[in-house]
Scaffold this motif. Structure first.
Motif, PDB file in Angstrom:
ATOM      1  N   ASP A 232       0.818  -1.218   0.000  1.00  0.00           N
ATOM      2  CA  ASP A 232       0.000   0.000   0.000  1.00  0.00           C
ATOM      3  C   ASP A 232       0.849   1.264   0.000  1.00  0.00           C
ATOM      4  N   ALA A 233       1.963   1.221  -0.719  1.00  0.00           N
ATOM      5  CA  ALA A 233       2.886   2.353  -0.708  1.00  0.00           C
ATOM      6  C   ALA A 233       2.210   3.661  -1.113  1.00  0.00           C
ATOM      7  N   TYR A 234       1.267   3.597  -2.054  1.00  0.00           N
ATOM      8  CA  TYR A 234       0.635   4.810  -2.582  1.00  0.00           C
ATOM      9  C   TYR A 234      -0.800   4.956  -2.086  1.00  0.00           C
ATOM     10  N   PHE A 235      -1.081   4.348  -0.951  1.00  0.00           N
ATOM     11  CA  PHE A 235      -2.440   4.345  -0.427  1.00  0.00           C
ATOM     12  C   PHE A 235      -3.005   5.764  -0.295  1.00  0.00           C
ATOM     13  N   GLY A 236      -4.275   5.903  -0.670  1.00  0.00           N
ATOM     14  CA  GLY A 236      -4.965   7.181  -0.497  1.00  0.00           C
ATOM     15  C   GLY A 236      -4.897   8.106  -1.688  1.00  0.00           C
ATOM     16  N   LEU A 237      -3.982   7.830  -2.629  1.00  0.00           N
ATOM     17  CA  LEU A 237      -3.803   8.720  -3.777  1.00  0.00           C
ATOM     18  C   LEU A 237      -4.699   8.258  -4.925  1.00  0.00           C
ATOM     19  N   VAL A 238      -6.001   8.379  -4.728  1.00  0.00           N
ATOM     20  CA  VAL A 238      -7.001   7.963  -5.713  1.00  0.00           C
ATOM     21  C   VAL A 238      -7.706   9.215  -6.241  1.00  0.00           C
ATOM     22  N   TYR A 239      -7.928   9.260  -7.561  1.00  0.00           N
ATOM     23  CA  TYR A 239      -8.402  10.496  -8.182  1.00  0.00           C
ATOM     24  C   TYR A 239      -9.741  10.381  -8.907  1.00  0.00           C
ATOM     25  N   GLU A 240     -10.372   9.197  -8.874  1.00  0.00           N
ATOM     26  CA  GLU A 240     -11.624   9.005  -9.594  1.00  0.00           C
ATOM     27  C   GLU A 240     -12.677   8.404  -8.664  1.00  0.00           C
ATOM     28  N   GLU A 241     -13.926   8.675  -8.952  1.00  0.00           N
ATOM     29  CA  GLU A 241     -15.027   8.050  -8.224  1.00  0.00           C
ATOM     30  C   GLU A 241     -15.179   6.596  -8.688  1.00  0.00           C
ATOM     31  N   GLY A 242     -15.682   5.758  -7.784  1.00  0.00           N
ATOM     32  CA  GLY A 242     -15.904   4.359  -8.139  1.00  0.00           C
ATOM     33  C   GLY A 242     -14.682   3.476  -8.004  1.00  0.00           C
ATOM     34  N   ILE A 243     -13.544   4.091  -7.674  1.00  0.00           N
ATOM     35  CA  ILE A 243     -12.310   3.330  -7.463  1.00  0.00           C
ATOM     36  C   ILE A 243     -12.198   2.977  -5.985  1.00  0.00           C
ATOM     37  N   ALA A 244     -11.694   1.786  -5.703  1.00  0.00           N
ATOM     38  CA  ALA A 244     -11.582   1.329  -4.317  1.00  0.00           C
ATOM     39  C   ALA A 244     -10.769   2.317  -3.497  1.00  0.00           C
ATOM     40  N   ARG A 245     -11.367   2.847  -2.455  1.00  0.00           N
ATOM     41  CA  ARG A 245     -10.708   3.847  -1.611  1.00  0.00           C
ATOM     42  C   ARG A 245      -9.994   3.222  -0.428  1.00  0.00           C
ATOM     43  N   GLU A 246     -10.474   2.078   0.007  1.00  0.00           N
ATOM     44  CA  GLU A 246      -9.849   1.398   1.139  1.00  0.00           C
ATOM     45  C   GLU A 246      -8.857   0.359   0.646  1.00  0.00           C
ATOM     46  N   SER A 247      -7.900   0.041   1.481  1.00  0.00           N
ATOM     47  CA  SER A 247      -6.937  -1.006   1.147  1.00  0.00           C
ATOM     48  C   SER A 247      -7.644  -2.342   1.011  1.00  0.00           C
ATOM     49  N   ILE A 248      -7.187  -3.161   0.078  1.00  0.00           N
ATOM     50  CA  ILE A 248      -7.767  -4.491  -0.073  1.00  0.00           C
ATOM     51  C   ILE A 248      -7.493  -5.336   1.169  1.00  0.00           C
ATOM     52  N   PHE A 249      -6.515  -4.935   1.961  1.00  0.00           N
ATOM     53  CA  PHE A 249      -6.243  -5.552   3.258  1.00  0.00           C
ATOM     54  C   PHE A 249      -7.503  -5.584   4.118  1.00  0.00           C
ATOM     55  N   THR A 250      -8.319  -4.543   4.002  1.00  0.00           N
ATOM     56  CA  THR A 250      -9.528  -4.418   4.813  1.00  0.00           C
ATOM     57  C   THR A 250     -10.464  -5.597   4.602  1.00  0.00           C
ATOM     58  N   ALA A 251     -10.701  -5.942   3.338  1.00  0.00           N
ATOM     59  CA  ALA A 251     -11.616  -7.048   3.022  1.00  0.00           C
ATOM     60  C   ALA A 251     -10.977  -8.408   3.288  1.00  0.00           C
ATOM     61  N   LEU A 252      -9.652  -8.466   3.243  1.00  0.00           N
ATOM     62  CA  LEU A 252      -8.954  -9.736   3.484  1.00  0.00           C
ATOM     63  C   LEU A 252      -8.772 -10.026   4.969  1.00  0.00           C
ATOM     64  N   ALA A 253      -8.857  -8.992   5.796  1.00  0.00           N
ATOM     65  CA  ALA A 253      -8.515  -9.107   7.214  1.00  0.00           C
ATOM     66  C   ALA A 253      -9.380 -10.106   7.970  1.00  0.00           C
ATOM     67  N   ASN A 254     -10.603 -10.304   7.520  1.00  0.00           N
ATOM     68  CA  ASN A 254     -11.518 -11.214   8.215  1.00  0.00           C
ATOM     69  C   ASN A 254     -12.165 -12.176   7.223  1.00  0.00           C
ATOM     70  N   LEU A 255     -11.419 -12.478   6.144  1.00  0.00           N
ATOM     71  CA  LEU A 255     -11.990 -13.264   5.046  1.00  0.00           C
ATOM     72  C   LEU A 255     -12.072 -14.748   5.354  1.00  0.00           C
ATOM     73  N   HIS A 256     -10.957 -15.339   5.820  1.00  0.00           N
ATOM     74  CA  HIS A 256     -10.906 -16.790   5.976  1.00  0.00           C
ATOM     75  C   HIS A 256      -9.720 -17.147   6.869  1.00  0.00           C
ATOM     76  N   GLU A 257      -9.850 -18.251   7.586  1.00  0.00           N
ATOM     77  CA  GLU A 257      -8.771 -18.699   8.481  1.00  0.00           C
ATOM     78  C   GLU A 257      -7.511 -19.114   7.713  1.00  0.00           C
ATOM     79  N   ASN A 258      -7.641 -19.299   6.388  1.00  0.00           N
ATOM     80  CA  ASN A 258      -6.487 -19.672   5.565  1.00  0.00           C
ATOM     81  C   ASN A 258      -5.880 -18.487   4.813  1.00  0.00           C
ATOM     82  N   VAL A 259      -6.366 -17.288   5.086  1.00  0.00           N
ATOM     83  CA  VAL A 259      -5.851 -16.100   4.396  1.00  0.00           C
ATOM     84  C   VAL A 259      -5.221 -15.164   5.419  1.00  0.00           C
TER      85      VAL A 259
END
Length: 429
Positions: A232-259
Motif C-alpha cells: 500500500d505504498a501509494y495508499f490514499g492517492l485515488v483520483y476518480e469516483e468508483g475506485i476502491a478507496r480502502e486497502s484491499i487488506f480491509t476485506a482480506l482481514a476477516n476473510l478466511h482462516e487460511n488467508v
C-alpha cells in the motif's frame, strides 16, 4: 531451534495452524530475544547507574550529542539520538494502527496486529519475504510490477515471481488472476497486490476489488494457505469516483482462516517524506487475536533486529509529531489536490487522438504514475534516449512501455511532456 522461537511457534500453531504452515523456515526459526543483553537491558531500565546499553550519555543522563547536529532539529534529544525499539516506537505504532482504522472504516471491529515499524516499504517487502518465502517458493505478482520485488524476493530469498496478466479490455484481468492463483497443487500460496500499482497507477474499481477478494476466498476454501501481501505504498492517492478507496487488506482481514493479510504501508509516499524511511507491517486473519498477533510481531521484530537492528528514531519522532498536529490533515489535502490537478492534466492530454498514431495509455486512476504502450515498430529505449538528448525530457523505459511519473511534473508542463514524446516517436519511426 532456539527455545524462544519454539515458544512463538507453539502459540501460532495453537491459534492458527495454517499461519504456521505459511511461515518460511527462517520465519519458523526467528524470534525476538527477550533474554541475553536485551533482556538484561530492559530489566535495568530506571536504575540510577545504567551501564547496560551500547550508547553514550552526558553526565546529566541525557543522550550524548553534538550541538552542531542537535541545534538543527527542534525536538527533545531523547526523541532523536537514542535507539528506537526493533518493534518501532510504541507511540507511533499505536497511532498508525488507529490511522489504519480511520482510513479503512470497513474494518469495523476486526482485530489486526499492532504495526511493526520497518525501514520503509522495500524493507517491509524484504521482511515479508524473510518470514514467508523459502527458496523456490512462488510469489504471484501482476505482469506489471515494481522491479524491487526481483531484488528483495527473487535475488534476496530465492523465490520465483509468477506473473498474471494485469489488464484485459482496459480492466483488471480477473480471469488471469484466478487462473494463476489456482494453478498447481493445493498448498501454500504467496501473492502481492500493489494498489495503486507501480508502474501503471491503477487501482481496481470497487466491483473489481470485491471480485479479487472473492477469488482469494474461494481459493482458501479449497484448502490453500494464502499469504496476501498488500503493498500500500501509494495508499490514499485515488483520483476518480468508483475506485476502491480502502486497502484491499480491509476485506482480506476477516476473510478466511487460511488467508493471512499482510499490510505494507508507510509515510514515504503518503506523506511525501521519501528520505525518512518510515514504514509499517501489519497482520490480520479471521479469528486472529492479540496472542497470535503478538507472536507474529515478535518474529517480525526479531527479523528486523537481525537485519537493521531498528529504524531511525528521529524519523519516527518527526512523523508522530506530524500525525498529532492539527495542521497535518489540512496540509495533506493541499498536496493531494496538487497531484489531482496533475492527474487531471494528464487525463486531458491523452485525449488528443493524434497520439494514437504512436502510443496509447494503459488504464490509470491513482498513485504517482501512468504508462503508455508504444506501437510495435517503436523501440522504447530509443525513444527515451531521444527525449533526453533533444527535448530535455526524462521518462522510464520498460520493455515497450514508457512510465511517466506525473507526480513530479507541474500541471502546466504536462502538455509539453506528451508533445515531446509524440515528436520523439515521430523521429524514431
Amino acid at each position: 531451534m532456539n527455545p524462544q522461537a519454539e515458544e512463538l511457534n507453539q502459540i501460532i500453531r495453537k491459534k492458527n495452524p495454517a499461519v504456521y504452515e505459511m511461515l518460511s523456515e527462517r520465519g519458523k526459526n526467528i524470534f525476538f530475544p527477550k533474554k541475553g543483553i536485551l533482556g538484561q537491558t530492559a530489566e535495568a531500565k530506571g536504575t540510577r547507574i545504567n551501564a547496560t546499553i551500547g550508547a553514550a550519555t552526558e553526565d546529566d543522563g541525557t543522550p550524548m550529542r553534538l550541538e552542531t547536529i542537535a541545534s538543527k532539529v527542534n525536538l527533545d534529544p531523547s526523541l532523536i539520538f537514542p535507539y528506537a525499539p526493533s518493534f518501532g516506537r510504541p507511540d507511533l505504532r499505536s497511532k498508525w494502527k488507529s490511522m489504519i482504522y480511520e482510513k479503512n472504516p470497513s474494518l469495523g471491529e476486526t482485530q489486526i496486529s499492532l504495526p511493526v515499524v520497518t525501514n520503509a516499504l522495500t524493507h517491509g517487502v524484504s521482511m515479508a519475504g524473510y518470514l514467508f518465502a523459502d527458496a523456490g517458493d512462488e510469489v504471484i505478482v501482476p505482469d506489471l510490477f515494481w522491479g524491487n520485488y526481483n531484488l528483495t524476493l527473487a535475488n534476496g530469498y530465492g523465490a520465483s515471481l509468477v506473473k498474471f496478466n494485469l489488464f484485459k479490455n482496459e480492466q483488471f484481468d480477473l480471469d488471469a488472476f484466478e487462473t494463476t492463483l489456482n494453478k498447481g497443487e493445493i498448498g501454500k500460496k504467496i501473492l502481492i497486490l500493489n494498489f495503486p500499482n507501480n508502474p501503471t497507477g491503477y487501482t481496481p474499481t470497487e466491483k473489481e476489488a470485491a471480485a479479487i477478494v472473492s477469488i482469494i476466498g474461494k481459493a482458501a476454501e479449497k484448502g490453500n494457505k494464502i499469504v496476501c501481501i498488500s503493498d500500500d505504498a501509494y495508499f490514499g492517492l485515488v483520483y476518480e469516483e468508483g475506485i476502491a478507496r480502502e486497502s484491499i487488506f480491509t476485506a482480506l482481514a476477516n476473510l478466511h482462516e487460511n488467508v493471512l493479510a499482510v499490510k505494507l504501508d508507510g509515510s514515504t509516499k503518503e506523506d511525501y517524506v521519501w528520505g525518512f524511511r518510515v514504514g509499517f507491517i501489519s497482520y490480520a486473519i479471521k479469528g486472529g487475536d492479540a496472542e497470535l498477533y503478538g507472536a507474529l510481531e515478535s518474529k517480525t521484530a526479531g527479523a528486523i533486529r537481525g537485519n537493521i537492528s531498528n529504524a531511525a528514531n528521529i524519523s519516527q519522532s518527526l512523523m508522530f509529531a506530524a500525525y498529532n498536529s492539527d495542521e497535518y490533515p489540512i496540509q495533506k489535502q493541499e498536496k493531494h489536490q496538487i497531484l489531482q490537478q496533475r492527474y487531471n492534466a494528464v487525463k486531458e492530454a491523452v485525449k488528443d487522438e493524434k497520439y494514437q498514431k504512436y502510443f496509447k495509455p494503459l488504464p490509470f486512476n491513482s498513485g504517482y504514475f501512468m504508462c503508455i504502450r508504444l506501437n510495435d515498430e517503436l523501440d522504447s529505449e530509443k525513444v527515451r534516449q531521444v527525449l533526453i538528448e533533444k527535448y530535455s525530457i526524462g521518462i522510464i523505459s520498460l520493455n515497450g512501455l514508457l512510465r511517466l511519473a506525473y507526480s513530479a511534473v507541474a500541471a502546466s508542463d504536462v502538455k509539453d511532456l506528451f508533445e515531446g514524446i509524440y515528436k520523439a516517436c515521430e523521429e524514431c519511426c
